[in-house]
Write a protein that holds these residues in place. Structure first.
Motif, mmCIF file in Angstrom:
data_model
loop_
_atom_site.group_PDB
_atom_site.id
_atom_site.type_symbol
_atom_site.label_atom_id
_atom_site.label_comp_id
_atom_site.label_asym_id
_atom_site.label_seq_id
_atom_site.Cartn_x
_atom_site.Cartn_y
_atom_site.Cartn_z
ATOM 1 N N TYR A 82 0.822 -1.205 0.000
ATOM 2 C CA TYR A 82 0.000 0.000 0.000
ATOM 3 C C TYR A 82 0.860 1.261 0.000
ATOM 4 N N VAL A 85 1.338 1.949 -3.560
ATOM 5 C CA VAL A 85 0.091 2.420 -4.160
ATOM 6 C C VAL A 85 -0.139 3.888 -3.812
ATOM 7 N N ASN A 89 -0.310 7.008 -6.322
ATOM 8 C CA ASN A 89 -1.567 7.750 -6.377
ATOM 9 C C ASN A 89 -1.337 9.244 -6.143
ATOM 10 N N VAL A 109 -13.739 -1.851 -1.678
ATOM 11 C CA VAL A 109 -12.507 -2.617 -1.495
ATOM 12 C C VAL A 109 -12.844 -4.075 -1.726
ATOM 13 N N CYS A 148 -10.619 -0.300 -5.090
ATOM 14 C CA CYS A 148 -9.306 -0.804 -4.677
ATOM 15 C C CYS A 148 -9.381 -2.326 -4.661
ATOM 16 N N PHE A 174 -5.765 0.310 -8.067
ATOM 17 C CA PHE A 174 -6.647 1.387 -7.615
ATOM 18 C C PHE A 174 -7.028 2.276 -8.796
#
Length: 469
Positions: A82, A85, A89, A109, A148, A174
């Protein structure tokens, strides 16, 4: 400038996914760019793939037509953690910053090969708090949906607790939802069990829809099925707007029982009976076509001898030369004449089908058909051995059944040269050199030859067959 989009596919028919979206892109006259950066090219078993398109409308067209697409997202980030990610992002803030101030949203999610506990779903959602969305949360009718997805390794065949291995994902994806796939419900619409007319060889709905997409079925197209049977491919291609003509050596399969042909009754169920141009009974090797380049596509599932064997006109054994007086017919003149038939070997049928396609197809027309093969014996050259000048393979997708599989082969006519009608009398001469340039392939026996015999023998290898003697 091209924009990356995240495609979420159904968890079925992995090798059919890319050929399908490429076909629909060709149908709508746009191109797809595949990622080439290290780490971006995904395994074919993964339901997630990032592709680049010129316009958002192209993504919507694919979602509305492709059977295997569940949803398409504007791609924001991916990573093995994450942290990766969120870092990616943040770099793409320009893609989502316009939704910050006053846009209602919904956050989902989900996971592939796993079930995420609700408590951790909340943790994942809260980890994106830096996006600072000020609009209201709307779970029923949001203006945007953010998705996600965690991708986990397959654990098929193992027993485990519901949330065991939580967090041990391979990758996280995502993005913002562009459009959910609206073509998948067609699988239920064309379900064979709900059809008013079907047989034991009727093709399942999902596969017949995939075949229709491979044929580029659309309004204005004329499509031919030379092994019509109970018409499974006719309904899906006609639903997409094409006009369909069908033939079969056994007209009873097309007619069924009743005053109205079974295929017409089933077509009426789907509202496409007006797009069935006609149904004729004849052998494709003794066909009535007197000119070529009639069809935009040929789509068919040739019989290969498991549930129904392929036949062609002729006698299994030649009659002896007897005096004319001994050949007097004893047939009842009130009964219709039924011509004799003989088995049609699959390798010969496939080769003849390509020749027929070259004659009947318009330039760039497509021949789409299934070919069963023995898994342990199959080689890429098997498909090339049936090709002829002016025909090229576009796609070759496998539906695997273990010891054997059937391949959806898509062949395109690449020439504008007009060829004479094939005679089908004798096998084509063996080339001095194989299409691949490998002389060993000249004597190569394709894996689909004598398929019926191999099937009922349990696909025994030559060494196993010798030991059984």
């Amino acid at each position: 400038m091209r924009t990356p989009y995240l495609f979420v596919f159904a968890q079925a028919h992995e090798s059919f996914r890319i050929p399908e979206i490429l076909s629909i892109a060709e149908l709508n006259c746009f191109t797809i760019t595949f990622p080439t950066s290290p780490g971006e090219v995904r395994s074919s078993s993964s339901p997630f793939v990032v592709l680049e398109l010129e316009e958002e409308q192209h993504a919507r067209l694919l979602a509305r037509r492709c059977i295997l697409i569940k949803a398409v997202y504007e791609f924001y980030a991916q990573g093995s953690t994450y942290e990766e990610v969120h870092e990616a992002n943040r770099r793409n803030r320009h893609l989502w910053s316009r939704y910050i101030e006053d846009t209602s949203f919904k956050f989902i999610v989900s996971a592939y090969n796993h079930t995420i506990a609700q408590s951790r779903q909340r943790q994942v959602i809260e980890s994106f708090s830096y996006m600072d969305f000020m609009g209201k949360i709307d779970m029923k009718n949001p203006e945007i949906v953010l998705g996600c997805f965690e991708e986990y390794p397959s654990r098929s065949g193992t027993t485990r607790a519901k949330h065991e291995g939580d967090g041990g994902f391979l990758r996280v994806w995502f993005g913002r939802l562009i459009e959910e796939g609206s073509a998948r419900p067609l699988v239920g619409k064309f379900d064979v069990k709900k059809r008013v007319y079907y047989g034991n060889t009727s093709m399942e709905a999902e596969i017949s829809l995939l075949m229709a997409n491979q044929s580029l079925a659309s309004p204005g197209k004329v499509i031919y099925d030379p092994f019509m049977g109970t018409g499974s491919m006719a309904y899906t291609t006609a639903y997409f707007g094409a006009q369909v003509f069908g033939s079969d050596i056994d007209g009873r399969q097309m007619r069924g029982k009743g005053d109205q042909p079974g295929i017409i009754r089933a077509a009426s169920q789907y509202g496409v009976s007006s797009r069935i141009l006609g149904l004729c009974t004849f052998d494709v090797t003794h066909n009535p076509w007197r000119c070529g380049e009639l069809f935009d596509a040929i789509i068919t599932d040739p019989p290969y001898g498991v549930r129904a064997g392929a036949k062609r006109l002729g006698r299994k054994k030649c009659r002896p030369n007897l005096p004319p007086s001994t050949l007097t017919s004893v047939r009842d003149p009130d009964q219709p004449y039924i011509p004799p038939t003989k088995p049609y070997e699959l390798a010969e049928l496939a080769r003849d089908l390509v020749l027929l396609g070259r004659y009947l197809l318009k330039p760039r027309g497509r021949l789409v058909f299934f070919l069963p093969t023995v898994t342990d014996e199959y080689q890429e050259v098997d498909i090339k051995t049936m090709l002829c000048d002016g025909m090229e393979v576009v796609a070759n997708s496998l539906q695997d059944f273990g010891s054997w599989g059937r391949r959806l082969v898509t062949i395109r006519k690449t020439t504008s040269e007009q060829y004479p009608a094939p005679t089908f009398d004798v096998p084509p001469p063996v080339p001095e050199q194989s299409p691949t340039g490998n002389e060993e392939a000249v004597a190569h026996v394709p894996a689909h030859q004598d398929f019926r015999r191999k099937y009922f023998e349990g696909f025994k290898k030559a060494s196993d067959a010798e030991s059984d003697k």
